[in-house]
Design a protein around this motif. Structure first.
Motif, mmCIF file in Angstrom:
data_model
loop_
_atom_site.group_PDB
_atom_site.id
_atom_site.type_symbol
_atom_site.label_atom_id
_atom_site.label_comp_id
_atom_site.label_asym_id
_atom_site.label_seq_id
_atom_site.Cartn_x
_atom_site.Cartn_y
_atom_site.Cartn_z
ATOM 1 N N GLU A 114 13.839 0.918 7.984
ATOM 2 C CA GLU A 114 12.624 1.043 7.779
ATOM 3 C C GLU A 114 11.647 1.983 8.407
ATOM 4 O O GLU A 114 11.433 1.526 9.598
ATOM 5 C CB GLU A 114 11.962 -0.082 7.110
ATOM 6 C CG GLU A 114 12.607 -0.863 6.028
ATOM 7 C CD GLU A 114 12.008 -2.036 5.384
ATOM 8 O OE1 GLU A 114 10.682 -2.098 5.800
ATOM 9 O OE2 GLU A 114 12.776 -2.724 4.706
ATOM 10 N N PRO A 115 10.696 2.829 7.860
ATOM 11 C CA PRO A 115 9.819 3.457 8.947
ATOM 12 C C PRO A 115 8.588 2.485 9.051
ATOM 13 O O PRO A 115 8.276 1.524 8.531
ATOM 14 C CB PRO A 115 9.246 4.583 7.874
ATOM 15 C CG PRO A 115 9.387 4.088 6.613
ATOM 16 C CD PRO A 115 10.715 3.285 6.520
ATOM 17 N N ALA A 116 8.070 2.909 10.385
ATOM 18 C CA ALA A 116 6.856 2.036 11.023
ATOM 19 C C ALA A 116 5.754 1.908 9.869
ATOM 20 O O ALA A 116 5.537 2.788 9.402
ATOM 21 C CB ALA A 116 6.370 2.427 12.193
ATOM 22 N N ARG A 117 5.328 0.845 9.475
ATOM 23 C CA ARG A 117 4.329 0.763 8.621
ATOM 24 C C ARG A 117 2.799 0.964 9.226
ATOM 25 O O ARG A 117 2.574 0.470 10.386
ATOM 26 C CB ARG A 117 4.064 -0.541 8.038
ATOM 27 C CG ARG A 117 5.260 -0.914 7.232
ATOM 28 C CD ARG A 117 5.393 -2.227 6.465
ATOM 29 N NE ARG A 117 6.334 -2.536 5.582
ATOM 30 C CZ ARG A 117 6.140 -3.071 4.405
ATOM 31 N NH1 ARG A 117 5.168 -3.626 3.828
ATOM 32 N NH2 ARG A 117 7.207 -3.345 3.884
ATOM 33 N N GLN A 118 1.902 1.670 8.596
ATOM 34 C CA GLN A 118 0.697 2.122 9.354
ATOM 35 C C GLN A 118 -0.387 1.181 8.635
ATOM 36 O O GLN A 118 0.107 0.783 7.329
ATOM 37 C CB GLN A 118 0.359 3.553 8.995
ATOM 38 C CG GLN A 118 1.275 4.336 9.670
ATOM 39 C CD GLN A 118 1.066 5.949 9.428
ATOM 40 O OE1 GLN A 118 0.292 6.019 8.672
ATOM 41 N NE2 GLN A 118 1.786 6.875 10.106
ATOM 42 N N PRO A 119 -1.600 0.742 9.203
ATOM 43 C CA PRO A 119 -2.623 0.147 8.587
ATOM 44 C C PRO A 119 -3.117 0.562 7.381
ATOM 45 O O PRO A 119 -3.030 1.902 7.417
ATOM 46 C CB PRO A 119 -3.441 -0.165 9.591
ATOM 47 C CG PRO A 119 -3.294 0.788 10.647
ATOM 48 C CD PRO A 119 -1.730 1.334 10.537
#
Length: 189
Positions: A154-159
């Motif tokens: 999964e791609p890194a989650r951004q705030p």
């Protein structure tokens, strides 16, 4: 009682065995369908022969003749065979449609050749590198195996950013319409 007294039964048995042999022994799918038709026809002849009584009449009453004086033939076998003929024609039509699709897919209607092509495809799929095979499985081109499914990370989650407030939609009256591009069709450029 002579042999020719039961001629219909002999013909039915001969047709049945010929059709059965054709279905079992032939590799051409059209010939198999012809054998299946022969087998079905033999069953029809057998049932019709069993339902016929010599010297009997159709089951209708004649004025002035008592019911007990006539021998009647049971019409149930004829009605059942009429229905079976319709089912037989439908079965043959579906079978021919399937044979046409097999001919389009494989280029032949010989059972041995189609099985050999399928086996070659399975061997080729087994020889594929695991990454290609797994990609094809994920796309649904190959059946799923018992192996665990590989999922991409999964791609890194951004705030989450705060969304800017939307401007209110313009008010429209009952007679206003949204203008759109002209449609092409009959009578329109």
């Amino acid at each position: 009682m002579g042999v020719f007294e039961h001629f219909n039964y002999w013909v039915a048995v001969f047709l049945m065995m010929t059709g059965f042999y054709t279905v079992i022994a032939r590799t051409n799918m059209v010939k198999k369908l012809i054998g299946l038709g022969m087998f079905q026809t033999a069953v029809f002849l057998l049932y019709i022969s069993m339902g016929k009584i010599r010297g009997a009449t159709a089951p209708y009453l004649v004025d002035g003749v008592p019911f007990s004086e006539n021998t009647y033939t049971n019409p149930l076998t004829s009605v059942l065979i009429l229905t079976a003929i319709v089912v037989s024609i439908a079965t043959t039509a579906v079978g021919l449609a399937i044979v046409v699709r097999i001919r389009e897919a494989y280029g032949t209607v010989e059972e041995d050749k189609t099985i050999a092509m399928d086996m070659a495809d399975e061997r080729a799929e087994d020889a594929m590198p695991p990454t290609i095979r797994e990609a094809k499985r994920r796309l649904g081109w190959l059946p799923r195996s018992g192996a665990p499914r590989v999922t991409p990370p999964e791609p890194a989650r951004q705030p989450a950013r705060e969304a800017a407030p939307r401007p209110p939609a313009p008010k429209r009256g009952p007679m206003s319409r949204r203008k759109s591009a002209p449609r092409k069709g009959k009578g329109r450029p």
